[in-house]
Design a protein around this motif. Sequence first.
Motif, PDB file in Angstrom:
ATOM      1  N   LEU A 120      14.045  -4.290 101.096  1.00  0.00           N
ATOM      2  CA  LEU A 120      13.923  -3.148 101.164  1.00  0.00           C
ATOM      3  C   LEU A 120      14.316  -2.596  99.431  1.00  0.00           C
ATOM      4  CD1 LEU A 120      14.739  -0.426 102.500  1.00  0.00           C
ATOM      5  CD2 LEU A 120      17.458  -1.372 102.387  1.00  0.00           C
ATOM      6  N   ALA A 144      12.721  -5.913 105.934  1.00  0.00           N
ATOM      7  CA  ALA A 144      13.779  -6.802 105.210  1.00  0.00           C
ATOM      8  C   ALA A 144      14.637  -6.044 106.781  1.00  0.00           C
ATOM      9  CB  ALA A 144      14.442  -6.192 104.220  1.00  0.00           C
ATOM     10  N   GLY A 145      15.645  -8.097 106.874  1.00  0.00           N
ATOM     11  CA  GLY A 145      16.710  -7.317 108.042  1.00  0.00           C
ATOM     12  C   GLY A 145      16.556  -8.434 109.278  1.00  0.00           C
ATOM     13  N   GLY A 146      14.647  -8.519 109.266  1.00  0.00           N
ATOM     14  CA  GLY A 146      14.638  -9.368 110.872  1.00  0.00           C
ATOM     15  C   GLY A 146      14.151  -8.692 110.805  1.00  0.00           C
ATOM     16  N   GLU A 147      13.831  -6.994 111.371  1.00  0.00           N
ATOM     17  CA  GLU A 147      13.329  -6.134 111.929  1.00  0.00           C
ATOM     18  C   GLU A 147      11.199  -6.273 111.699  1.00  0.00           C
ATOM     19  OE1 GLU A 147      15.664  -2.256 112.228  1.00  0.00           O
ATOM     20  OE2 GLU A 147      14.629  -2.238 110.687  1.00  0.00           O
ATOM     21  N   ARG A 161      25.036   2.287 109.555  1.00  0.00           N
ATOM     22  CA  ARG A 161      24.047   1.809 110.266  1.00  0.00           C
ATOM     23  C   ARG A 161      22.950   3.105 110.071  1.00  0.00           C
ATOM     24  NH1 ARG A 161      28.085  -0.038 115.668  1.00  0.00           N
ATOM     25  NH2 ARG A 161      28.721  -1.479 113.971  1.00  0.00           N
ATOM     26  N   ASP A 179      13.034   4.938 104.649  1.00  0.00           N
ATOM     27  CA  ASP A 179      13.325   4.062 103.463  1.00  0.00           C
ATOM     28  C   ASP A 179      12.044   3.352 103.425  1.00  0.00           C
ATOM     29  OD1 ASP A 179      15.390   3.962 104.835  1.00  0.00           O
ATOM     30  OD2 ASP A 179      15.610   2.033 105.778  1.00  0.00           O
ATOM     31  N   GLY A 186      17.269   4.249 108.989  1.00  0.00           N
ATOM     32  CA  GLY A 186      15.539   4.375 108.787  1.00  0.00           C
ATOM     33  C   GLY A 186      14.660   4.840 107.721  1.00  0.00           C
ATOM     34  N   ARG A 195      16.734   2.879  99.979  1.00  0.00           N
ATOM     35  CA  ARG A 195      17.147   3.748 101.422  1.00  0.00           C
ATOM     36  C   ARG A 195      16.178   4.935 101.830  1.00  0.00           C
ATOM     37  NH1 ARG A 195      18.558   0.983 105.717  1.00  0.00           N
ATOM     38  NH2 ARG A 195      20.094  -0.660 105.786  1.00  0.00           N
ATOM     39  N   HIS A 215      10.033  -0.046 101.525  1.00  0.00           N
ATOM     40  CA  HIS A 215      10.015  -1.640 102.242  1.00  0.00           C
ATOM     41  C   HIS A 215       8.444  -2.010 101.902  1.00  0.00           C
ATOM     42  CE1 HIS A 215      12.699  -2.381 105.613  1.00  0.00           C
ATOM     43  NE2 HIS A 215      13.121  -0.866 105.764  1.00  0.00           N
TER      44      HIS A 215
END
Length: 371
Positions: A115, A48-51, A21, A27, A24, A118, A29
């Motif tokens: 994404l 990405a990931g709905g954020e 977890r 990261d 971020g 990382r 994107h």
Amino acid sequence: MRTALVEDGVLAEAWIERPARPDGVGDLHRGRVSAVAPAMAGAFVALAGGETGFLPESEASDDRRPIAAAVNEGMILPLRVTRAAQGGKGPRVSARLSPGDAARIAAAPPGAPILVARGPTAAERLAARFRQPELQVDDAALAARLRGALGDRVRRLAAPAFDDSLEAEFDLLAGPEVPLPGGGRLLIHPTPALTAIDMDAGAAAGARGANAVAALNRAALPELARQIRLRNLAGAILVDFAGLSPKRRAALADPLREALAPDRHARLLGFTHLGLAEIVRDRIHPPLHEALGVPPSPLTRGLAALRVAAREAAARPGRRFVLRATPAVLAALQDLPGALDAAAESCGGPLRLLVDPAAPLPQVEEDHHGR
């Protein structure tokens, strides 16, 4: 994953990360602008990931045009996360990228939001800041991964990387109370709006007189600054010094600035009418108390127990162990990808999990039934 920066034998920075977890920060994107908000001098972008991230006007273009001239709804942008999500708000992002970051995003498969890569871990960030020191690692997989980027600077340890002294320091960071040299203590209380720090001279205050109390406050400033940095406190920080009038507190301004100087993110703004020192510190990564929970979360307690199990297994090879804990602790460990698998690898076999609703704290015991 815990990372410690030790300078001249003293813990200078402490980081706690959950690789499954990540926060971020760093990261890369490819995002899509979902709404332009001129009144907020920025835009919201789908990640990405709905954020949903926030792109400030100052980070939307190299020439810092007004946000409505820099982006429009539906535009696809290469982005880097510059600040972790906080308080229910999404991460902060920037479209002003280095040529290398821009090239990595351009080379990624088409589409948005995605994404691309990382950001660096705490160990990788420290290795970039400090080019020479050795990185001592006690996890084989992590050592192998870091060696790929850092080469011979990475040394794999057979024993735990944290000795008893470092373990005690990290235990102290999980609580609100810090003993001070010469007596007294710091009481550190984060709230959603600010962090309040009370400097308590203790029973010695009345017996020593005003000059002695002033000297105690001054002597405590290096530890105060160190705890702010270690705990990665951020935003508004108010410090209530012990037993001094507002006029005498103002005399601490210069030595407090000097104590804060090694911390590139912190600065003293001044003193309030009540004599409270006002410090502001940049927020980039979440503070330590958010990672741990206040009071410590079931996951924090469970991971601490897994570390105990690993140390017990190293001290008593060939033994098997059982983890006795509440349903909440065991569920938190089972929900964190890789936590129990990593513990099994370090312990030489899986831990037996024993549900005990009455357990005040998780307990690691030798598993006589599993032998």
